[in-house]
Design a protein around this motif. Structure first.
Motif, PDB file in Angstrom:
ATOM      1  N   ALA A 175       0.833  -1.211   0.000  1.00 63.67           N
ATOM      2  CA  ALA A 175       0.000   0.000   0.000  1.00 63.67           C
ATOM      3  C   ALA A 175       0.863   1.254   0.000  1.00 63.67           C
ATOM      4  O   ALA A 175       0.575   2.224  -0.727  1.00 63.67           O
ATOM      5  CB  ALA A 175      -0.920  -0.008   1.220  1.00 63.67           C
ATOM      6  N   LYS A 176       1.927   1.238   0.770  1.00 65.80           N
ATOM      7  CA  LYS A 176       2.826   2.397   0.849  1.00 65.80           C
ATOM      8  C   LYS A 176       3.510   2.652  -0.485  1.00 65.80           C
ATOM      9  O   LYS A 176       3.681   3.804  -0.903  1.00 65.80           O
ATOM     10  CB  LYS A 176       3.862   2.161   1.951  1.00 65.80           C
ATOM     11  CG  LYS A 176       4.763   3.354   2.211  1.00 65.80           C
ATOM     12  CD  LYS A 176       5.695   3.077   3.389  1.00 65.80           C
ATOM     13  CE  LYS A 176       6.579   4.292   3.669  1.00 65.80           C
ATOM     14  NZ  LYS A 176       7.490   4.041   4.823  1.00 65.80           N
ATOM     15  N   ILE A 177       3.893   1.576  -1.162  1.00 65.75           N
ATOM     16  CA  ILE A 177       4.568   1.710  -2.460  1.00 65.75           C
ATOM     17  C   ILE A 177       3.605   2.221  -3.532  1.00 65.75           C
ATOM     18  O   ILE A 177       3.896   3.175  -4.248  1.00 65.75           O
ATOM     19  CB  ILE A 177       5.174   0.363  -2.891  1.00 65.75           C
ATOM     20  CG1 ILE A 177       6.385   0.020  -2.015  1.00 65.75           C
ATOM     21  CG2 ILE A 177       5.600   0.396  -4.370  1.00 65.75           C
ATOM     22  CD1 ILE A 177       6.887  -1.396  -2.197  1.00 65.75           C
ATOM     23  N   THR A 178       2.443   1.588  -3.631  1.00 66.00           N
ATOM     24  CA  THR A 178       1.549   1.894  -4.755  1.00 66.00           C
ATOM     25  C   THR A 178       0.868   3.254  -4.626  1.00 66.00           C
ATOM     26  O   THR A 178       0.435   3.811  -5.632  1.00 66.00           O
ATOM     27  CB  THR A 178       0.485   0.804  -4.922  1.00 66.00           C
ATOM     28  OG1 THR A 178      -0.221   0.602  -3.690  1.00 66.00           O
ATOM     29  CG2 THR A 178       1.131  -0.512  -5.351  1.00 66.00           C
ATOM     30  N   LYS A 179       0.802   3.804  -3.432  1.00 63.88           N
ATOM     31  CA  LYS A 179       0.184   5.129  -3.299  1.00 63.88           C
ATOM     32  C   LYS A 179       0.990   6.203  -4.040  1.00 63.88           C
ATOM     33  O   LYS A 179       0.477   7.277  -4.342  1.00 63.88           O
ATOM     34  CB  LYS A 179       0.018   5.512  -1.832  1.00 63.88           C
ATOM     35  CG  LYS A 179       1.291   5.899  -1.122  1.00 63.88           C
ATOM     36  CD  LYS A 179       1.010   6.351   0.305  1.00 63.88           C
ATOM     37  CE  LYS A 179       2.284   6.823   1.014  1.00 63.88           C
ATOM     38  NZ  LYS A 179       2.011   7.284   2.394  1.00 63.88           N
ATOM     39  N   ASN A 180       2.248   5.876  -4.358  1.00 62.51           N
ATOM     40  CA  ASN A 180       3.093   6.807  -5.105  1.00 62.51           C
ATOM     41  C   ASN A 180       2.893   6.705  -6.615  1.00 62.51           C
ATOM     42  O   ASN A 180       3.604   7.366  -7.373  1.00 62.51           O
ATOM     43  CB  ASN A 180       4.567   6.537  -4.772  1.00 62.51           C
ATOM     44  CG  ASN A 180       4.900   6.815  -3.320  1.00 62.51           C
ATOM     45  OD1 ASN A 180       4.492   7.828  -2.767  1.00 62.51           O
ATOM     46  ND2 ASN A 180       5.628   5.910  -2.689  1.00 62.51           N
ATOM     47  N   TYR A 181       1.931   5.889  -7.052  1.00 59.91           N
ATOM     48  CA  TYR A 181       1.666   5.691  -8.477  1.00 59.91           C
ATOM     49  C   TYR A 181       0.205   6.029  -8.799  1.00 59.91           C
ATOM     50  O   TYR A 181      -0.590   5.149  -9.118  1.00 59.91           O
ATOM     51  CB  TYR A 181       1.976   4.247  -8.880  1.00 59.91           C
ATOM     52  CG  TYR A 181       3.447   3.910  -8.835  1.00 59.91           C
ATOM     53  CD1 TYR A 181       4.223   3.974  -9.989  1.00 59.91           C
ATOM     54  CD2 TYR A 181       4.062   3.557  -7.639  1.00 59.91           C
ATOM     55  CE1 TYR A 181       5.581   3.680  -9.951  1.00 59.91           C
ATOM     56  CE2 TYR A 181       5.421   3.264  -7.590  1.00 59.91           C
ATOM     57  CZ  TYR A 181       6.168   3.327  -8.752  1.00 59.91           C
ATOM     58  OH  TYR A 181       7.515   3.042  -8.712  1.00 59.91           O
ATOM     59  N   PRO A 182      -0.156   7.311  -8.710  1.00 58.17           N
ATOM     60  CA  PRO A 182      -1.551   7.677  -8.986  1.00 58.17           C
ATOM     61  C   PRO A 182      -1.973   7.352 -10.412  1.00 58.17           C
ATOM     62  O   PRO A 182      -3.159   7.093 -10.660  1.00 58.17           O
ATOM     63  CB  PRO A 182      -1.585   9.189  -8.721  1.00 58.17           C
ATOM     64  CG  PRO A 182      -0.163   9.634  -8.855  1.00 58.17           C
ATOM     65  CD  PRO A 182       0.660   8.495  -8.348  1.00 58.17           C
ATOM     66  N   MET A 183      -1.024   7.335 -11.357  1.00 60.43           N
ATOM     67  CA  MET A 183      -1.354   6.975 -12.740  1.00 60.43           C
ATOM     68  C   MET A 183      -1.663   5.492 -12.869  1.00 60.43           C
ATOM     69  O   MET A 183      -2.149   5.036 -13.898  1.00 60.43           O
ATOM     70  CB  MET A 183      -0.207   7.365 -13.685  1.00 60.43           C
ATOM     71  CG  MET A 183       0.887   6.319 -13.864  1.00 60.43           C
ATOM     72  SD  MET A 183       1.848   5.961 -12.377  1.00 60.43           S
ATOM     73  CE  MET A 183       3.126   7.195 -12.560  1.00 60.43           C
ATOM     74  N   ALA A 184      -1.408   4.737 -11.790  1.00 62.85           N
ATOM     75  CA  ALA A 184      -1.663   3.295 -11.767  1.00 62.85           C
ATOM     76  C   ALA A 184      -2.674   2.956 -10.672  1.00 62.85           C
ATOM     77  O   ALA A 184      -2.588   1.914 -10.044  1.00 62.85           O
ATOM     78  CB  ALA A 184      -0.356   2.532 -11.557  1.00 62.85           C
ATOM     79  N   HIS A 185      -3.599   3.864 -10.424  1.00 60.99           N
ATOM     80  CA  HIS A 185      -4.690   3.720  -9.456  1.00 60.99           C
ATOM     81  C   HIS A 185      -4.268   3.970  -8.014  1.00 60.99           C
ATOM     82  O   HIS A 185      -5.112   3.882  -7.111  1.00 60.99           O
ATOM     83  CB  HIS A 185      -5.373   2.350  -9.559  1.00 60.99           C
ATOM     84  CG  HIS A 185      -5.781   1.962 -10.946  1.00 60.99           C
ATOM     85  ND1 HIS A 185      -6.678   2.705 -11.689  1.00 60.99           N
ATOM     86  CD2 HIS A 185      -5.408   0.922 -11.731  1.00 60.99           C
ATOM     87  CE1 HIS A 185      -6.842   2.131 -12.861  1.00 60.99           C
ATOM     88  NE2 HIS A 185      -6.076   1.061 -12.932  1.00 60.99           N
ATOM     89  N   GLY A 186      -2.997   4.283  -7.772  1.00 62.50           N
ATOM     90  CA  GLY A 186      -2.568   4.610  -6.422  1.00 62.50           C
ATOM     91  C   GLY A 186      -2.648   3.434  -5.472  1.00 62.50           C
ATOM     92  O   GLY A 186      -2.537   2.272  -5.869  1.00 62.50           O
TER      93      GLY A 186
END
Length: 255
Positions: A175-186
């Motif tokens: 969750a911590k990692i993917t929140k930095n990818y808003p273009m990938a749904h965050g």
């Protein structure tokens, strides 16, 4: 399984008709996108739908007036040939699946390239959080939820989510990692409680393939760019084209 290292190699294989499978795990580190193609008479309403539901439908590029070249994401690509598999809808009903759409291309088509969670998978792999579907079929499981999206004209429908299982500790890391990818749904929209999304059986996804959860794992859910396909089924535009779930457009832009 042998993975394509570069977006151009993957797109060329698609263009030649020699690759028809999922794109997860291929060309790691590059932005992958969902695809929606509509006639220009439906495009403005659909764009508003995406703007109202930007978590599931982050627009990365729009190609107008029959243009097949995504000048921002991959200038030498051809959107009518460079995906593994396309779905063709007529009045909201699936008509057929094709490996290219050159023969049915129309001058009034508008193309939307929408962010995909696959774009964040390299970051997960580097952190030792290998998505489980990469160890099996390559197809992430996707579920239609009980969560409504915000309507825009005739476009409406439920949110679709993708699922990756992790231990509780690793779920927090993912969750911590993917929140930095808003273009990938965050970051994920739900962790560990599929029933809250109306998902009764985690082993029966609506799209993609099921993955096995170990006893110490919980399901982690991200918003998914297949959401527009549910809206298309309800809006019933005369013709619409999407990617086949899991079979994305792979761009030249780094995630």
């Amino acid at each position: 399984m042998d993975y394509f290292k570069t977006p151009k190699d993957l797109r060329f294989a698609c263009r030649q008709g020699s690759y028809k499978g999922p794109t997860s795990g291929h060309a790691l580190g590059f932005i992958q996108t969902n695809l929606v193609i509509l006639e220009d008479s439906d495009a403005n309403e659909f764009e508003t739908y995406c703007q109202k539901n930007s978590k599931a439908c982050p627009i990365l590029e729009v190609l107008k007036s029959g243009n097949t070249q995504p000048k921002k994401l991959a200038p030498d690509a051809d959107i009518s040939t460079d995906l593994p598999l396309y779905k063709i809808f007529k009045s909201g009903e699936l008509s057929e699946e094709l490996t290219n759409i050159k023969d049915i291309w129309q001058a009034n088509f508008v193309t939307f390239l929408i962010g995909c969670s696959f774009s964040a998978e390299e970051a997960l792999l580097k952190a030792g959080l290998t998505p489980k579907h990469l160890q099996s079929t390559g197809q992430v499981p996707m579920f239609v939820t009980n969560q409504p999206t915000k309507a825009a004209g005739k476009f409406y429908g439920p949110l679709v989510v993708s699922m990756r299982p992790y231990t509780r500790k690793d779920a927090k890391k993912a969750a911590k990692i993917t929140k930095n990818y808003p273009m990938a749904h965050g970051g994920p929209i739900q962790i560990g409680n599929p029933e809250s999304l109306g998902i009764i059986d985690i082993n029966k996804p609506n799209y993609g393939n099921a993955v096995h959860l170990s006893d110490d794992e919980i399901p982690v859910f991200w918003a998914c760019g297949v959401t527009p396909q549910e809206a298309i089924k309800r809006a019933k535009p005369s013709i619409s084209i999407t990617h086949s779930p899991g079979c994305m457009f792979v761009s030249d832009q780094r995630a």
